[in-house]
Design a protein around this motif. Structure first.
Motif, PDB file in Angstrom:
ATOM      1  N   VAL A  91      -5.971   2.032 -44.349  1.00 14.84           N
ATOM      2  CA  VAL A  91      -6.921   1.921 -45.469  1.00 14.84           C
ATOM      3  C   VAL A  91      -8.373   1.849 -44.972  1.00 14.84           C
ATOM      4  O   VAL A  91      -9.253   2.540 -45.505  1.00 14.84           O
ATOM      5  N   ASP A  92      -8.643   1.047 -43.939  1.00 15.12           N
ATOM      6  CA  ASP A  92     -10.032   0.913 -43.453  1.00 15.12           C
ATOM      7  C   ASP A  92     -10.588   2.255 -42.973  1.00 15.12           C
ATOM      8  O   ASP A  92     -11.747   2.581 -43.212  1.00 15.12           O
ATOM      9  N   THR A 137       4.042   4.840 -50.635  1.00 10.94           N
ATOM     10  CA  THR A 137       3.646   3.439 -50.486  1.00 10.94           C
ATOM     11  C   THR A 137       3.523   2.742 -51.834  1.00 10.94           C
ATOM     12  O   THR A 137       3.287   3.402 -52.860  1.00 10.94           O
ATOM     13  N   ASP A 138       3.611   1.410 -51.805  1.00 14.53           N
ATOM     14  CA  ASP A 138       3.396   0.644 -53.045  1.00 14.53           C
ATOM     15  C   ASP A 138       1.929   0.669 -53.479  1.00 14.53           C
ATOM     16  O   ASP A 138       1.607   0.347 -54.628  1.00 14.53           O
ATOM     17  N   SER A 207       6.767  -1.314 -49.480  1.00 20.05           N
ATOM     18  CA  SER A 207       5.748  -2.343 -49.254  1.00 20.05           C
ATOM     19  C   SER A 207       5.340  -2.376 -47.773  1.00 20.05           C
ATOM     20  O   SER A 207       5.822  -1.564 -46.973  1.00 20.05           O
ATOM     21  N   GLU A 217      -4.147  -1.555 -35.120  1.00 19.51           N
ATOM     22  CA  GLU A 217      -5.288  -1.669 -36.038  1.00 19.51           C
ATOM     23  C   GLU A 217      -4.799  -2.380 -37.295  1.00 19.51           C
ATOM     24  O   GLU A 217      -5.598  -2.797 -38.122  1.00 19.51           O
ATOM     25  N   LYS A 218      -3.477  -2.508 -37.445  1.00 25.59           N
ATOM     26  CA  LYS A 218      -2.885  -3.143 -38.628  1.00 25.59           C
ATOM     27  C   LYS A 218      -2.781  -4.641 -38.376  1.00 25.59           C
ATOM     28  O   LYS A 218      -2.669  -5.092 -37.217  1.00 25.59           O
ATOM     29  N   LEU A 219      -2.791  -5.422 -39.452  1.00 27.26           N
ATOM     30  CA  LEU A 219      -2.951  -6.873 -39.354  1.00 27.26           C
ATOM     31  C   LEU A 219      -2.090  -7.560 -38.285  1.00 27.26           C
ATOM     32  O   LEU A 219      -2.618  -8.248 -37.403  1.00 27.26           O
ATOM     33  N   PHE A 223      -3.534  -8.940 -34.695  1.00 24.52           N
ATOM     34  CA  PHE A 223      -3.742 -10.380 -34.542  1.00 24.52           C
ATOM     35  C   PHE A 223      -2.915 -10.933 -33.373  1.00 24.52           C
ATOM     36  O   PHE A 223      -3.385 -11.793 -32.633  1.00 24.52           O
ATOM     37  N   VAL A 235     -10.496 -12.218 -40.578  1.00 23.02           N
ATOM     38  CA  VAL A 235      -9.786 -12.327 -41.864  1.00 23.02           C
ATOM     39  C   VAL A 235     -10.723 -11.826 -42.965  1.00 23.02           C
ATOM     40  O   VAL A 235     -11.823 -12.361 -43.137  1.00 23.02           O
ATOM     41  N   ASN A 278      -2.381 -13.534 -47.007  1.00 19.30           N
ATOM     42  CA  ASN A 278      -2.756 -13.185 -45.631  1.00 19.30           C
ATOM     43  C   ASN A 278      -2.954 -14.426 -44.767  1.00 19.30           C
ATOM     44  O   ASN A 278      -2.444 -14.493 -43.648  1.00 19.30           O
ATOM     45  N   ARG A 310     -12.829  -6.240 -47.246  1.00 19.31           N
ATOM     46  CA  ARG A 310     -12.607  -4.795 -47.325  1.00 19.31           C
ATOM     47  C   ARG A 310     -13.108  -4.320 -48.697  1.00 19.31           C
ATOM     48  O   ARG A 310     -12.828  -4.973 -49.714  1.00 19.31           O
ATOM     49  N   HIS A 313     -10.733  -4.143 -52.032  1.00 16.71           N
ATOM     50  CA  HIS A 313      -9.524  -4.769 -51.469  1.00 16.71           C
ATOM     51  C   HIS A 313      -8.529  -5.158 -52.570  1.00 16.71           C
ATOM     52  O   HIS A 313      -8.803  -6.048 -53.376  1.00 16.71           O
ATOM     53  N   TYR A 370     -15.733  -3.038 -36.344  1.00 18.07           N
ATOM     54  CA  TYR A 370     -16.048  -4.429 -36.673  1.00 18.07           C
ATOM     55  C   TYR A 370     -17.514  -4.791 -36.484  1.00 18.07           C
ATOM     56  O   TYR A 370     -17.922  -5.903 -36.804  1.00 18.07           O
TER      57      TYR A 370
HETATM   58  O1  DAU Z   1       1.525  -1.701 -48.755  1.00 24.93           O
HETATM   59  C1  DAU Z   1       1.879  -0.653 -47.904  1.00 24.93           C
HETATM   60  C2  DAU Z   1       0.720  -0.308 -47.005  1.00 24.93           C
HETATM   61  O2  DAU Z   1       0.610  -1.368 -46.062  1.00 24.93           O
HETATM   62  C3  DAU Z   1       0.872   1.026 -46.295  1.00 24.93           C
HETATM   63  O3  DAU Z   1       0.896   2.052 -47.246  1.00 24.93           O
HETATM   64  C4  DAU Z   1      -0.287   1.249 -45.308  1.00 24.93           C
HETATM   65  O4  DAU Z   1      -0.088   2.445 -44.595  1.00 24.93           O
HETATM   66  C5  DAU Z   1      -0.322   0.090 -44.354  1.00 24.93           C
HETATM   67  O5  DAU Z   1      -1.420   0.221 -43.474  1.00 24.93           O
HETATM   68  C6  DAU Z   1      -0.422  -1.235 -45.115  1.00 24.93           C
HETATM   69  O6  DAU Z   1      -1.707  -1.355 -45.777  1.00 24.93           O
HETATM   70  P1  DAU Z   1      -2.546  -2.722 -45.784  1.00 24.93           P
HETATM   71  O7  DAU Z   1      -3.965  -2.379 -46.007  1.00 24.93           O
HETATM   72  O8  DAU Z   1      -1.908  -3.723 -46.665  1.00 24.93           O
HETATM   73  O9  DAU Z   1      -2.280  -3.190 -44.243  1.00 24.93           O
HETATM   74  P2  DAU Z   1      -3.255  -3.835 -43.142  1.00 24.93           P
HETATM   75  O10 DAU Z   1      -2.385  -4.256 -42.018  1.00 24.93           O
HETATM   76  O11 DAU Z   1      -4.435  -2.971 -42.861  1.00 24.93           O
HETATM   77  O12 DAU Z   1      -3.788  -5.140 -43.880  1.00 24.93           O
HETATM   78  C7  DAU Z   1      -2.908  -6.147 -44.390  1.00 24.93           C
HETATM   79  C8  DAU Z   1      -3.762  -7.184 -45.097  1.00 24.93           C
HETATM   80  O13 DAU Z   1      -4.540  -7.900 -44.123  1.00 24.93           O
HETATM   81  C9  DAU Z   1      -4.768  -6.599 -46.081  1.00 24.93           C
HETATM   82  O14 DAU Z   1      -4.895  -7.479 -47.198  1.00 24.93           O
HETATM   83  C10 DAU Z   1      -6.070  -6.561 -45.298  1.00 24.93           C
HETATM   84  C11 DAU Z   1      -5.938  -7.751 -44.371  1.00 24.93           C
HETATM   85  N1  DAU Z   1      -6.600  -7.604 -43.047  1.00 24.93           N
HETATM   86  C12 DAU Z   1      -6.301  -6.513 -42.299  1.00 24.93           C
HETATM   87  C13 DAU Z   1      -6.865  -6.332 -41.059  1.00 24.93           C
HETATM   88  C14 DAU Z   1      -6.558  -5.105 -40.237  1.00 24.93           C
HETATM   89  C15 DAU Z   1      -7.443  -8.590 -42.566  1.00 24.93           C
HETATM   90  O15 DAU Z   1      -7.694  -9.616 -43.243  1.00 24.93           O
HETATM   91  N2  DAU Z   1      -8.017  -8.421 -41.340  1.00 24.93           N
HETATM   92  C16 DAU Z   1      -7.766  -7.322 -40.565  1.00 24.93           C
HETATM   93  O16 DAU Z   1      -8.330  -7.217 -39.452  1.00 24.93           O
END
Ligand code: DAU
Ligand code: NAD
Length: 373
Positions: A91-92, A137-138, A207, A217-219, A223, A235, A278, A310, A313, A370
């Protein structure tokens, strides 16, 4: 060797795709499994080291937007099934560069559909025994309110307690990010190919996945790695957004089941009723990493750093997957506690895999991403 089926899995060098490829190659030696991947920054053949020399596996480096090359591959390999996971998925990145998402996710999917249509319609048996399975995706459904008292459910009877505030298969599409808009558009094209040409398609909306081989790069993998190196944990906003987490191998099992037994033209939601704020999941990850590294549990909590949210978001995603359970008998095998323990262990034990990704080009990208937060 004669194979019973010839199946293309797109995006097989990525996170979920590599688990799907591994499952199919090991479980179905009678199928030829062709992993088609462009190897973008997110594609990594190291994810498939254990099966790369299996006799029923072939890797093809190809862009899904290359219509001619894919049409030729369909003919050469007599493809009868396509499991389509290749996509730009973060997404980012979509917020910074929406064009790449439209190109790959929309035009790439259309290119596969059109090539499959031309090839399958040229055969005497037409669409008989064929399948185009699109992984979505959801996020296409938009965002839900925070209706659960603790933003957490964890079981299939959650709807009885909290009402129907979940995404179901008939929830109206309402994407907010360029990523989810591009996935929504690709879903529409897939359904249009069924409705217009009679192509045997199926779509699933899943989900958030977690587990080994996810790009950092994903959460969760980001982390885990930052905690290990005692780097700040960015966060977004207040950390109150809710995601519904599913172990990646449970998703791969669902894909196997739906590829073989899902009804043509149907949509199935896939999720484990496992919602977490989160900030709560981040605390679980910190405690787990600390414990497994022999540190005092929770000593790295001060790495939590609240940063600019984000843009756009989505507050909460929550999947109702009761249809998949009722019709095909799927449910997740792994409890979250077990899944997160396995996941953290895997990343800590596979530091070389992580280092190969996070050094060089990616390091520069991460610093730029970042810099403005
Ligand atoms: O819901 C399904 C989706 O989940 C998929 O379709 C996407 O491909 C997949 O990347 C994922 O999307 P999210 O945006 O939910 O995943 P992400 O890991 O980027 O972020 C998870 C949550 O954590 C989201 O609320 C944003 C937050 N986040 C993420 C990152 C990378 C942070 O707070 N800090 C961060 O550094
Ligand atoms: P990923 O980013 O880890 O992997 C994507 C793969 O697609 C990579 O191997 C990449 O090289 C390949 N790819 C990208 N562009 C391509 C192109 N033009 N041609 C050929 N290959 C290309 O993604 P992921 O997290 O494994 O997600 C896989 C699929 O599942 C995506 O369609 C995504 O929308 C969907 N999905 C992901 C999640 C999740 O939580 N990760 C949840 C639900 C649905």
């Amino acid at each position: 060797m004669e194979f019973k089926r010839s199946i293309v899995i797109t995006g097989g060098a990525g996170f979920i795709g590599s688990h799907v490829v591994r499952l199919f190659v090991n479980k179905y030696p009678e199928y030829k499994i062709i992993n088609l991947d462009k190897l973008t920054y997110a594609g990594n053949l190291a994810n498939l080291k254990d099966i790369e020399s299996a006799p029923n596996y072939r890797f093809v480096k190809m862009d899904i937007c290359d219509f001619e090359a894919f049409y030729q591959l369909m003919q050469d390999e007599h493809i009868d099934g396509i499991i389509h996971l290749a996509a730009e998925s973060h997404v980012d990145r979509s917020i910074k560069d929406p064009f790449t998402f439209a190109r790959t996710n929309v035009m790439g999917t259309l290119s596969l559909l059109q090539a499959a249509k031309l090839y399958w319609e040229s055969l005497p048996e037409h669409y008989e025994g064929k399948r185009f399975y699109h992984i979505s995706t959801d996020e296409v459904y938009g965002a839900l309110e925070l209706t659960h008292p603790e933003g957490k459910a964890n079981d299939f009877s959650a709807h009885e307690v909290y009402g129907d505030d979940f995404f179901v298969e008939t929830t109206k599409y309402n994407p907010h990010s360029p990523y989810s808009a591009s996935k929504a558009s690709s879903d529409h094209f897939v359904r249009a190919f069924h409705d217009t040409y009679g192509m045997p398609t199926v779509v699933t909306n899943c989900s958030n996945n977690y587990g080994p081989y996810q790009f950092p790069e994903k959460l969760i993998p980001l982390f885990i790695n930052n905690i290990r190196h005692r780097k700040p944990l960015p966060v977004y906003g207040k950390g109150e957004n809710v995601r519904d987490w599913l172990y990646v191998e449970d998703h791969a099992r669902a894909i196997d089941l739906i590829f073989h037994e899902g009804k043509v033209a149907e949509t199935y939601n896939i999720g484990g009723f496992n919602e977490w704020k989160n900030i709560d999941i981040i605390k679980v990850v910190i405690n787990t990493v600390d414990r497994l590294l022999g540190r005092k549990e929770g000593e790295d909590m001060d790495l939590i750093t609240y940063v600019t949210d984000r843009a756009g978001h989505d507050l909460r995603y929550a999947i109702d997957s009761r249809k998949l359970k009722a019709e095909l008998g799927w449910e997740p095998c792994l409890q979250f506690e077990e899944g997160i323990e396995k996941t953290v262990k895997w990343y800590l034990e596979n530091q070389e895999w992580m280092d190969n990704i996070t050094s060089g080009e990616y390091e520069k990208y991460y610093e730029e991403m970042y810099a403005d937060r």
